[in-house]
Design an enzyme around this catalytic site. Sequence first.
Site, mmCIF file in Angstrom:
data_model
loop_
_atom_site.group_PDB
_atom_site.id
_atom_site.type_symbol
_atom_site.label_atom_id
_atom_site.label_comp_id
_atom_site.label_asym_id
_atom_site.label_seq_id
_atom_site.Cartn_x
_atom_site.Cartn_y
_atom_site.Cartn_z
ATOM 1 N N SER A 10 32.202 67.209 23.331
ATOM 2 C CA SER A 10 33.015 67.916 24.328
ATOM 3 C C SER A 10 33.282 69.358 23.863
ATOM 4 C CB SER A 10 34.344 67.178 24.556
ATOM 5 O OG SER A 10 34.972 66.888 23.324
ATOM 6 N N ASP A 23 30.260 63.525 16.449
ATOM 7 C CA ASP A 23 29.615 63.008 17.660
ATOM 8 C C ASP A 23 28.162 63.452 17.675
ATOM 9 O OD1 ASP A 23 29.637 61.696 20.053
ATOM 10 O OD2 ASP A 23 30.820 63.182 21.137
ATOM 11 N N LYS A 42 29.410 59.023 15.849
ATOM 12 C CA LYS A 42 29.542 58.294 17.121
ATOM 13 C C LYS A 42 28.277 58.505 17.923
ATOM 14 C CE LYS A 42 32.187 59.787 20.730
ATOM 15 N NZ LYS A 42 31.181 59.907 21.818
ATOM 16 N N GLU A 65 26.551 57.529 21.882
ATOM 17 C CA GLU A 65 26.785 56.976 23.214
ATOM 18 C C GLU A 65 25.708 55.941 23.538
ATOM 19 O OE1 GLU A 65 27.090 59.960 26.284
ATOM 20 O OE2 GLU A 65 28.709 61.012 25.277
ATOM 21 N N GLU A 73 35.179 54.397 27.641
ATOM 22 C CA GLU A 73 35.547 55.553 28.471
ATOM 23 C C GLU A 73 35.514 55.202 29.949
ATOM 24 O OE1 GLU A 73 33.898 59.324 27.384
ATOM 25 O OE2 GLU A 73 34.628 60.298 29.205
HETATM 26 O O1 KIV Z 1 33.103 64.278 23.067
HETATM 27 C C1 KIV Z 1 34.216 63.741 23.140
HETATM 28 O O2 KIV Z 1 35.250 64.393 23.059
HETATM 29 C C2 KIV Z 1 34.249 62.303 23.321
HETATM 30 C C3 KIV Z 1 35.578 61.652 23.476
HETATM 31 C C4 KIV Z 1 36.316 62.110 24.632
HETATM 32 C C5 KIV Z 1 35.532 60.187 23.372
HETATM 33 O O3 KIV Z 1 33.246 61.683 23.337
#
Ligand code: KIV
Length: 278
Positions: free
Chosen positions: A43, A81, A111, A113, A180
């Site tokens: 994000s 992420d 993380k 997806e 989510e």
């Molecule tokens: O990229 C992000 O901020 C996210 C979260 C909102 C879970 O994946």
Amino acid sequence: MSVASFMGMKAENRKIVMVTSYDYPTAAIADAVGVDSILVGDSYGMVILGYENTIPVTVEELLPVCRAVRRGATHPLLIGDMPFMSFQVSPEEAVRTAGRFVKEGGVEAVKIEGGSEASKTVQSISRIGIPVLGHIGVTPQTATLHGGYRIQGRNADSRDKLVADAKSLEEAGVFGIVLEMITEEVARVITETVSVPTIGIGSGRFCDGQVLVLHDIIGLYPNFAPKFAKRYTDVAAMIRQALQNFAADVRNGVFPEEQHVFRMEEDRRAKLDSKRKI
Ligand code: KIV
């Protein structure tokens, strides 16, 4: 916070607090406040770089951000992420990228997806010792390509698919799963079904923890405010006010004041002398 203690919080019935951070100062605040985990989310691309979605974000953009956050926060579990196309091509490439997040970014976990289709990749990364957080429900990287975000788990088919995805990720070795924008009922079923913690974002009250984008919490993302996020303050308004005050002070000659200026040695001495004479 270690991965083991993060997982232990589910058994101890203690809610997990996770927040995004993309810089040193907010990471230091999150650390001081005692959040359990910080996610350097993709994000970042939208919130900080101003991209329309998370698709363009690259590993090269995220790694320095992870390092800055790491410098600011030492206690929370730091998760990087993995951006779009950094893990999908092959498990080998995914392992290599995850390794860069740990070695160059200083994170403790990554993380990714995806549901059951991501299981093989999760297995490969976690087998080499890098903990992986799963992410199901609305997965912004692919939701964007499919034309938008739609709440997941509205019917029985969707519920069954989400539960199967969560179980498949659990078997593959994730240490937790972000849920989510999943209906509260289905998020609850998933949370009761898997042994690893679920971290909700727009998925109701029964998850093992909650994550929000920091800029949604503090009111600093100008483009939209998701229905599920709670805004605790309005930092954009504070910044606007401060800048307006600064601009007015400069234009009116009110700033800088005596206390903000530096003086030459002689000038300071003369001032002291004149004070002594009095
Ligand atoms: O990229 C992000 O901020 C996210 C979260 C909102 C879970 O994946």
